[in-house]
Motif scaffolding. Structure first.
Motif, PDB file in Angstrom:
ATOM      1  N   LYS A  76       0.834  -1.210   0.000  1.00  0.00           N
ATOM      2  CA  LYS A  76       0.000   0.000   0.000  1.00  0.00           C
ATOM      3  C   LYS A  76       0.867   1.258   0.000  1.00  0.00           C
ATOM      4  CE  LYS A  76      -3.672   2.290   2.626  1.00  0.00           C
ATOM      5  NZ  LYS A  76      -4.533   2.214   3.837  1.00  0.00           N
ATOM      6  N   ASN A  77       1.930   1.260   0.811  1.00  0.00           N
ATOM      7  CA  ASN A  77       2.829   2.412   0.878  1.00  0.00           C
ATOM      8  C   ASN A  77       3.854   2.305  -0.246  1.00  0.00           C
ATOM      9  OD1 ASN A  77       1.478   3.216   3.210  1.00  0.00           O
ATOM     10  ND2 ASN A  77       2.859   2.063   4.535  1.00  0.00           N
ATOM     11  N   ASP A  78       3.402   2.460  -1.477  1.00  0.00           N
ATOM     12  CA  ASP A  78       4.226   2.119  -2.634  1.00  0.00           C
ATOM     13  C   ASP A  78       5.243   3.181  -3.015  1.00  0.00           C
ATOM     14  OD1 ASP A  78       2.155   3.840  -3.544  1.00  0.00           O
ATOM     15  OD2 ASP A  78       2.481   3.157  -5.593  1.00  0.00           O
ATOM     16  N   ASN A  79       5.339   4.260  -2.260  1.00  0.00           N
ATOM     17  CA  ASN A  79       6.367   5.268  -2.530  1.00  0.00           C
ATOM     18  C   ASN A  79       7.549   5.163  -1.567  1.00  0.00           C
ATOM     19  OD1 ASN A  79       5.151   6.622  -4.758  1.00  0.00           O
ATOM     20  ND2 ASN A  79       3.693   7.538  -3.343  1.00  0.00           N
ATOM     21  N   VAL A  80       7.485   4.200  -0.648  1.00  0.00           N
ATOM     22  CA  VAL A  80       8.548   4.023   0.341  1.00  0.00           C
ATOM     23  C   VAL A  80       9.535   2.973  -0.163  1.00  0.00           C
ATOM     24  CG1 VAL A  80       9.093   3.381   2.718  1.00  0.00           C
ATOM     25  CG2 VAL A  80       6.984   4.623   2.219  1.00  0.00           C
ATOM     26  N   ASP A  81      10.818   3.323  -0.195  1.00  0.00           N
ATOM     27  CA  ASP A  81      11.844   2.367  -0.622  1.00  0.00           C
ATOM     28  C   ASP A  81      12.042   1.303   0.450  1.00  0.00           C
ATOM     29  OD1 ASP A  81      12.233   3.792  -2.974  1.00  0.00           O
ATOM     30  OD2 ASP A  81      13.695   5.122  -2.045  1.00  0.00           O
ATOM     31  N   HIS A 127       5.119  -5.840  -5.083  1.00  0.00           N
ATOM     32  CA  HIS A 127       4.776  -5.067  -6.280  1.00  0.00           C
ATOM     33  C   HIS A 127       3.410  -5.472  -6.833  1.00  0.00           C
ATOM     34  CE1 HIS A 127       4.978  -3.089 -10.126  1.00  0.00           C
ATOM     35  NE2 HIS A 127       5.053  -4.233 -10.778  1.00  0.00           N
ATOM     36  N   ASN A 128       3.152  -6.776  -6.902  1.00  0.00           N
ATOM     37  CA  ASN A 128       1.901  -7.272  -7.480  1.00  0.00           C
ATOM     38  C   ASN A 128       0.679  -6.877  -6.657  1.00  0.00           C
ATOM     39  OD1 ASN A 128       3.350  -8.462  -9.535  1.00  0.00           O
ATOM     40  ND2 ASN A 128       3.316 -10.504  -8.641  1.00  0.00           N
ATOM     41  N   ALA A 129       0.883  -6.596  -5.358  1.00  0.00           N
ATOM     42  CA  ALA A 129      -0.235  -6.212  -4.497  1.00  0.00           C
ATOM     43  C   ALA A 129      -0.352  -4.699  -4.338  1.00  0.00           C
ATOM     44  CB  ALA A 129      -0.065  -6.863  -3.119  1.00  0.00           C
ATOM     45  N   SER A 130       0.491  -3.953  -5.036  1.00  0.00           N
ATOM     46  CA  SER A 130       0.537  -2.498  -4.868  1.00  0.00           C
ATOM     47  C   SER A 130      -0.210  -1.775  -5.984  1.00  0.00           C
ATOM     48  CB  SER A 130       2.000  -2.031  -4.859  1.00  0.00           C
ATOM     49  OG  SER A 130       2.520  -1.993  -6.183  1.00  0.00           O
ATOM     50  N   PRO A 131      -0.449  -0.477  -5.820  1.00  0.00           N
ATOM     51  CA  PRO A 131      -1.075   0.299  -6.897  1.00  0.00           C
ATOM     52  C   PRO A 131      -0.231   0.337  -8.173  1.00  0.00           C
ATOM     53  CG  PRO A 131      -1.248   1.476  -4.804  1.00  0.00           C
ATOM     54  CD  PRO A 131      -0.343   0.316  -4.572  1.00  0.00           C
ATOM     55  N   GLY A 141       7.347   4.381 -13.380  1.00  0.00           N
ATOM     56  CA  GLY A 141       5.999   4.058 -12.947  1.00  0.00           C
ATOM     57  C   GLY A 141       5.909   2.808 -12.105  1.00  0.00           C
ATOM     58  N   GLY A 142       6.954   1.975 -12.149  1.00  0.00           N
ATOM     59  CA  GLY A 142       6.914   0.702 -11.438  1.00  0.00           C
ATOM     60  C   GLY A 142       8.001   0.569 -10.392  1.00  0.00           C
ATOM     61  N   VAL A 143       8.636  -0.601 -10.376  1.00  0.00           N
ATOM     62  CA  VAL A 143       9.618  -0.937  -9.340  1.00  0.00           C
ATOM     63  C   VAL A 143      10.957  -1.287  -9.976  1.00  0.00           C
ATOM     64  CG1 VAL A 143      10.268  -2.698  -7.635  1.00  0.00           C
ATOM     65  CG2 VAL A 143       7.988  -1.705  -7.579  1.00  0.00           C
ATOM     66  N   LEU A 144      12.022  -0.734  -9.420  1.00  0.00           N
ATOM     67  CA  LEU A 144      13.376  -1.157  -9.752  1.00  0.00           C
ATOM     68  C   LEU A 144      13.854  -2.046  -8.619  1.00  0.00           C
ATOM     69  CD1 LEU A 144      15.989  -0.897 -11.499  1.00  0.00           C
ATOM     70  CD2 LEU A 144      16.668   0.950  -9.947  1.00  0.00           C
ATOM     71  N   PHE A 145      14.130  -3.317  -8.927  1.00  0.00           N
ATOM     72  CA  PHE A 145      14.606  -4.259  -7.916  1.00  0.00           C
ATOM     73  C   PHE A 145      16.104  -4.458  -8.088  1.00  0.00           C
ATOM     74  CE2 PHE A 145      15.616  -8.693  -6.686  1.00  0.00           C
ATOM     75  CZ  PHE A 145      15.382  -8.570  -5.322  1.00  0.00           C
ATOM     76  N   LEU A 146      16.858  -4.064  -7.087  1.00  0.00           N
ATOM     77  CA  LEU A 146      18.318  -4.187  -7.115  1.00  0.00           C
ATOM     78  C   LEU A 146      18.742  -5.357  -6.237  1.00  0.00           C
ATOM     79  CD1 LEU A 146      19.446  -0.453  -6.822  1.00  0.00           C
ATOM     80  CD2 LEU A 146      19.518  -1.903  -8.855  1.00  0.00           C
ATOM     81  N   ASP A 147      19.108  -6.455  -6.866  1.00  0.00           N
ATOM     82  CA  ASP A 147      19.573  -7.625  -6.124  1.00  0.00           C
ATOM     83  C   ASP A 147      21.068  -7.499  -5.857  1.00  0.00           C
ATOM     84  OD1 ASP A 147      19.343  -9.992  -4.804  1.00  0.00           O
ATOM     85  OD2 ASP A 147      19.240 -11.240  -6.598  1.00  0.00           O
ATOM     86  N   GLU A 148      21.524  -8.074  -4.731  1.00  0.00           N
ATOM     87  CA  GLU A 148      22.933  -8.034  -4.332  1.00  0.00           C
ATOM     88  C   GLU A 148      23.437  -6.585  -4.267  1.00  0.00           C
ATOM     89  OE1 GLU A 148      23.952 -10.657  -3.216  1.00  0.00           O
ATOM     90  OE2 GLU A 148      22.860 -12.237  -4.225  1.00  0.00           O
ATOM     91  N   LEU A 149      22.685  -5.731  -3.580  1.00  0.00           N
ATOM     92  CA  LEU A 149      23.047  -4.320  -3.477  1.00  0.00           C
ATOM     93  C   LEU A 149      24.450  -4.122  -2.913  1.00  0.00           C
ATOM     94  CD1 LEU A 149      22.110  -1.321  -3.658  1.00  0.00           C
ATOM     95  CD2 LEU A 149      21.373  -1.541  -1.276  1.00  0.00           C
ATOM     96  N   ILE A 165       9.498   6.090  -9.612  1.00  0.00           N
ATOM     97  CA  ILE A 165       9.764   4.670  -9.386  1.00  0.00           C
ATOM     98  C   ILE A 165       9.811   4.373  -7.897  1.00  0.00           C
ATOM     99  CG2 ILE A 165      11.090   4.367 -11.519  1.00  0.00           C
ATOM    100  CD1 ILE A 165      13.636   4.493  -9.853  1.00  0.00           C
ATOM    101  N   ARG A 166       9.623   3.105  -7.592  1.00  0.00           N
ATOM    102  CA  ARG A 166       9.880   2.617  -6.232  1.00  0.00           C
ATOM    103  C   ARG A 166      11.103   1.720  -6.311  1.00  0.00           C
ATOM    104  NH1 ARG A 166       5.996  -0.937  -2.131  1.00  0.00           N
ATOM    105  NH2 ARG A 166       7.140  -0.372  -0.241  1.00  0.00           N
ATOM    106  N   ILE A 167      12.014   1.874  -5.349  1.00  0.00           N
ATOM    107  CA  ILE A 167      13.233   1.063  -5.344  1.00  0.00           C
ATOM    108  C   ILE A 167      13.154   0.046  -4.210  1.00  0.00           C
ATOM    109  CG2 ILE A 167      15.736   1.070  -5.033  1.00  0.00           C
ATOM    110  CD1 ILE A 167      15.703   3.889  -6.300  1.00  0.00           C
ATOM    111  N   ILE A 168      13.298  -1.213  -4.571  1.00  0.00           N
ATOM    112  CA  ILE A 168      13.397  -2.294  -3.593  1.00  0.00           C
ATOM    113  C   ILE A 168      14.760  -2.940  -3.793  1.00  0.00           C
ATOM    114  CG2 ILE A 168      12.436  -4.452  -2.735  1.00  0.00           C
ATOM    115  CD1 ILE A 168       9.735  -3.648  -3.782  1.00  0.00           C
TER     116      ILE A 168
END
Length: 297
Positions: free
Chosen positions: A10-15, A34-38, A86-94, A127-130
């Motif tokens: 729900k809080n889709d603007n929080v990294d 991501h799939n459950a977010s706006p 508009g979506g999510v950037l997923f950074l693995d092994e940050l 974007i949202r960053i995870i």
């Protein structure tokens, strides 16, 4: 963790920073959020920070303009960060992100804008960053391999995924769920898992976590020629580990060993969990460690 997914979605603007051992399902969790977010209808772009050297990772993330370096494509190229608009950037092994890129990425987090390599034009981002890591970022900061300001900026919400050995009650549900998925893709006779095979799966420590469990299930599903899976159908190292942990003649301490294993499943393998176990047994933490060592736990 499950109860937090909807709130985090729900809080889709929080990294978000997800921590956990290799194979615990960090990317699956990020995708679920991501799939459950706006933003669910927008892109989910995954980047492995350890897969490319620094110079290539920079152009992969930020994109580049034509002629910005030798070998640059005509017309330039849009980077992964832009592709996630508009979506999510997923950074693995940050934790593996090179120090040379970290200041530029910090600006993305702070200002939500970027400039392609070789360009002075600023591109605004929505974007949202995870991010995810199996490393201790604080240790990397002490080693001079990770920026402290970047850590505090990405560490707004920190979610830890426990290893599979600390929530063994999920082993069989994950196994059955994955078997159902495989059944839709494979022609296989396998329909059930014997109690003996379940015991092997439940007692193994799964150092590779969910990913290793899925690999073991897929191995068995491809090679099992019967309707019921037995220990002989599992990868050899699982059965070997089970045999090694099953003494032919139970030692005098077997009841205490069983109690320790049950308490570890209940309270977990963390320091806090072991303190609770020691209190439950009425012994010191040092004594607990000696007994764990005695039983090779």
């Amino acid at each position: 963790i499950r109860k937090h997914v909807l709130l985090l979605a729900k809080n889709d603007n929080v990294d978000l920073l997800i921590r956990g051992e290799t194979g615990t399902g960090k990317e699956i969790l990020a995708q679920s959020i991501h799939n459950a977010s706006p933003r669910q209808g927008e892109p989910f772009v995954a980047v492995n920070c350890s897969a490319l050297p620094g110079s290539l990772l920079e152009s992969e993330l930020f994109g580049y303009e034509e002629g910005s370096f030798t070998g640059a494509k005509k017309g330039g190229k849009m980077g992964k960060i832009e592709l996630a608009q508009g979506g999510v950037l997923f950074l693995d092994e940050l934790g593996e992100m090179p120090m040379s890129i970290q200041p530029k990425f910090l600006r993305v987090l702070q200002e939500y804008e970027l400039s392609r390599v070789g360009s002075t034009e600023t591109i605004r981002l929505n974007i949202r960053i995870i991010a995810a890591t199996n490393r201790n970022l604080r240790d990397l900061i002490q080693e001079g391999r990770f920026r402290e300001d970047l850590y505090y900026r990405i560490n707004v919400i920190n979610l830890a995924l426990p290893p599979l050995r600390q929530h063994r009650e999920d082993i069989m549900p994950i196994t059955h769920n994955y078997l159902e998925q495989l059944r839709t893709k494979l022609e296989m006779p396998l329909k059930a898992i014997s109690p003996e095979a379940q015991a092997v799966l439940m007692e193994y420590d799964w150092p590779g976590n969910v990913r290793e469990l899925q690999n073991a299930v897929e191995y068995a599903a491809n090679l099992c020629s019967e309707e019921v899976l037995t220990p002989k159908d599992l990868p050899g190292h699982l059965a070997a580990a089970h045999s090694a942990d099953t003494p032919r003649e139970p030692p005098e301490e077997s009841s205490e060993e069983q109690l320790l294993r049950e308490l570890l499943i209940r309270y977990g393998y963390t320091l806090e969990g072991k303190k609770l176990i020691a209190a439950h047994m009425g012994i010191s933490l040092r004594t607990l460690y000696r007994r764990l060592e005695r039983f090779h736990i």
